[in-house]
Scaffold this motif. Structure first.
Motif, PDB file in Angstrom:
ATOM      1  N   GLN A   1      -2.655   5.318  43.941  1.00  8.39           N
ATOM      2  CA  GLN A   1      -1.498   5.991  43.342  1.00  8.39           C
ATOM      3  C   GLN A   1      -1.708   7.499  43.300  1.00  8.39           C
ATOM      4  OE1 GLN A   1      -1.450   3.860  39.639  1.00  8.39           O
ATOM      5  NE2 GLN A   1       0.107   2.405  40.321  1.00  8.39           N
TER       6      GLN A   1
ATOM      7  N   PRO B   1      -4.882  -1.586  37.471  1.00  7.69           N
ATOM      8  CA  PRO B   1      -5.836  -0.461  37.474  1.00  7.69           C
ATOM      9  C   PRO B   1      -6.526  -0.244  38.816  1.00  7.69           C
ATOM     10  CG  PRO B   1      -6.125  -1.830  35.521  1.00  7.69           C
ATOM     11  CD  PRO B   1      -5.182  -2.568  36.423  1.00  7.69           C
TER      12      PRO B   1
ATOM     13  N   SER C   1      -5.058   2.560  40.951  1.00  3.27           N
ATOM     14  CA  SER C   1      -4.931   3.911  40.401  1.00  3.27           C
ATOM     15  C   SER C   1      -5.335   4.987  41.403  1.00  3.27           C
ATOM     16  CB  SER C   1      -5.748   4.044  39.114  1.00  3.27           C
ATOM     17  OG  SER C   1      -7.118   3.795  39.362  1.00  3.27           O
TER      18      SER C   1
END
Length: 222
Positions: free
Chosen positions: A73, A67, A70
């Protein structure tokens, strides 16, 4: 049947996701190449494999289930390399702080932060040797025996003109090598730096040692 329809739908969705990731990677490769070209036009002396290592880091970030990655990303999928670097930097400092606070699983947390620093370094290497060097040093601080981190340090220190430090990092890589192929790489790197230092005799010794290992590996594969 409904089950067959669901399976087919899932398969198509997965194929579509893979196409999107592939297109994203191709776009980012182009952006990274453009960025490196501009940096070199501005006088930067970037490593020859900077693009490939950055693309590998991009792939690693995009495939991560962590996480903490993220935001990076999202930035990469939007084609924003600078935002991705900022997000990776923020993730690194959070992970490093967690590693400093925790007694249990500390090495696992350090390894996680070190990986993030390497990803950040690989992206930075397409624009600045100094920034990339800083982030590989951050990674080495957390994982001082990581072979490829030490090799990248040696390459970047060589590129920046700090040959004594480059030899030290390459020697540390050789000391940390656990496989014959890694020892071959480290010996070759040491030889390359020694040539730049003008120590041709010792450079030859290291190259010859690397060639001996290379020959053994070829014979083993054959």
């Amino acid at each position: 049947s409904e089950a067959a329809v669901a399976i087919e739908a899932a398969k198509r969705a997965e194929e579509a996701a893979q196409r999107i990731e592939q297109n994203t990677e191709e776009l980012l490769r182009t952006l990274l190449s453009d960025r490196a070209e501009k940096a070199e036009e501005g006088g930067a002396d970037l490593p020859g494999d900077a693009i490939e290592r950055a693309v590998a880091a991009v792939r690693e970030v995009l495939e991560s289930n962590d996480p903490s990655k993220s935001e990076a990303q999202e930035a990469l999928r939007a084609g924003d390399l600078q935002a991705a670097e900022v997000a990776l930097e923020a993730a690194f400092y959070r992970e490093a702080a967690d590693a400093d606070k925790m007694d249990d699983e500390t090495q696992q947390l350090k390894s996680k932060a070190a990986r993030t620093a390497r990803e950040k370094a690989a992206l930075a290497a397409t624009r600045s040797v100094a920034d990339a060097l800083h982030w590989y040093q951050q990674s080495a601080r957390l994982e001082p025996d990581d072979f490829w981190t030490l090799i990248e340090l040696a390459r970047l220190q060589h590129a920046s003109g700090d040959l004594p430090a480059a030899v030290g990092s390459a020697q540390a890589a050789l000391n940390s090598a656990k496989e014959a192929r890694d020892r071959m790489v480290a010996l070759g790197q040491i030889g390359y730096i020694l040539v730049a230092q003008g120590d041709l005799g010792k450079a030859l010794e290291n190259y010859q040692a690397a060639m001996v290992i290379s020959k053994r590996l070829v014979e083993a594969d054959g």
